[in-house]
Design an enzyme around this catalytic site. Structure first.
Site: not given
Length: 378
Positions: A126, A128-129, A161, A244, A357, A359
């Site tokens: 994936q 994304y980040s 990952s 997910e 996260s 937050e």
């Protein structure tokens, strides 16, 4: 016997028969912080499952799945975890990209990509980040442009990952110059085995390398390998995140139950259970796990569920070291391998960060679920 009970009995019997012989040694292998364990053997197991029709059970039958109901999928994941079967290596393709393509892909994309996912012949990661866009996914800066019938991708992804074991990556990239935040993003399917892709493993606190940095420097993919319309990537990416946090988390909770039961047994053996504070925290962990399961069965908001289980598991890791006592700070000697409790403590520190996260989850719950005023942004 109901159809769900019959389904549960079928998968339980199959696992009992097939998780034997050369596959018996795989019981309990893999999982968070241990993804490096017996990877090739677990991939062979996954392909064995595929050959017998036990991958992608929730997919529609026309795409190679079993068309299992939500209740049957819950039964599958619970029985798989109860059998102590090895951690899956194809989770991202099967549970994230596959459902995304079923619901949003073209017929050509489904025909090309779904069969090798179901057969565990192509593994996915994936994209994304990024360094400046972790949980704030709308800050993506990786960019892609159409040139001569191909998307040309440039940028960097982080915390990817199993990228080092994957053949493909679904990448969220900015494809409209000058666009900001959620607008102008596209969801691209990018092959990793090509010039212009550099995958660098990241060593974690546990000493293992499940995560990676992935650099795209002129990497290419076909123009047709965009899911949804160009510029519609945010909607597709959010759909993937919804899958997910689906029914497979109930299997995760079986693993949590196993960890908690083992910790209670340890506290009884070493006398830690005599401490009233330890007893109280173990009891709270048990009630918390019961609440977690009830919420999952009821269909708790995905952000609330993620926030809840990640903090529960992190707290369990902290409690595990207190139950073990001072010896928890020591390794057993060369080669200084971590034991299960040390690994749980260290890896669970990441639970409140990855997959969104805490937050950011709190902001989502406040703004989108409770309707509170949005946090001021520059």
């Amino acid at each position: 016997m109901s159809s769900v009970e019959e389904f549960r009995a079928e998968i339980r019997g199959w696992l009992k028969t097939h998780l034997s012989g050369s596959f018996a040694a795989l019981k309990g292998r893999g999982g968070p912080g241990r993804e490096h364990e017996a990877f090739a053997e677990r991939l062979a197991w996954e392909r064995h499952m595929a050959a017998h029709g036990w991958t992608c059970v929730g997919w529609p039958k026309e795409y190679g799945g079993r068309g299992a109901s939500v209740e049957e999928q819950i039964a599958f994941h619970e029985e798989y975890a109860l059998a102590d079967a090895p951690a899956r290596v194809n989770h991202i393709g099967e549970q994230l990209l596959g459902p995304t393509l079923v619901d949003h892909g073209t017929e050509e994309q489904k025909a090309r990509f779904l069969p090798p996912i179901r057969a565990a012949r192509e593994l996915w990661c994936q994209g994304y980040s990024e360094p400046g866009a972790g949980s704030d996914l709308a800050a993506v800066r990786t960019r892609a442009a159409l040139e001569d019938g191909r998307w040309v991708v440039n940028g960097q992804k982080l915390w990817t990952s199993l990228a080092h074991e994957s053949q493909w990556c679904f990448v969220l990239a900015r494809t409209e110059p000058g666009s900001r935040r959620h607008a102008g993003l596209s969801y691209l399917l990018v092959p990793l085995d090509q010039p212009g892709v550099d995958i660098r493993p990241i060593v974690q606190l546990t000493g293992t390398s499940e995560f990676n940095e992935v650099f795209f420097d002129g990497a290419v993919t076909d123009a047709a390998h965009v899911v949804g319309a160009p510029g519609d990537g945010w909607r597709i990416a959010m759909a993937t995140l919804g899958y997910e946090r689906g029914v497979s988390t109930l299997g995760q909770q079986v693993g949590f139950r196993r960890e908690l039961d083992a910790l209670v047994a340890l506290a009884r053996r070493n006398g830690a259970a005599a401490d009233p504070d330890i007893r109280d925290r173990l009891t709270r962990a048990w009630t918390g796990l019961e609440a977690m399961r009830a919420g999952a069965l009821r269909g708790t908001d995905p952000s609330a569920a993620k926030l809840y289980w990640s903090h529960w598991h992190r707290d369990l890791g902290e409690l595990a070291l207190e139950v073990r006592g001072p010896a928890a700070a020591l390794a057993a000697g060369a080669p200084y391998e971590l034991d299960d409790w040390q690994r749980l403590f260290l890896f669970s520190r990441a639970d409140t960060v990855y997959a969104g996260s805490s937050e950011i989850q709190r902001n989502i719950i406040a703004e989108r679920v409770l309707g509170l005023p949005k946090e001021p942004r520059p």
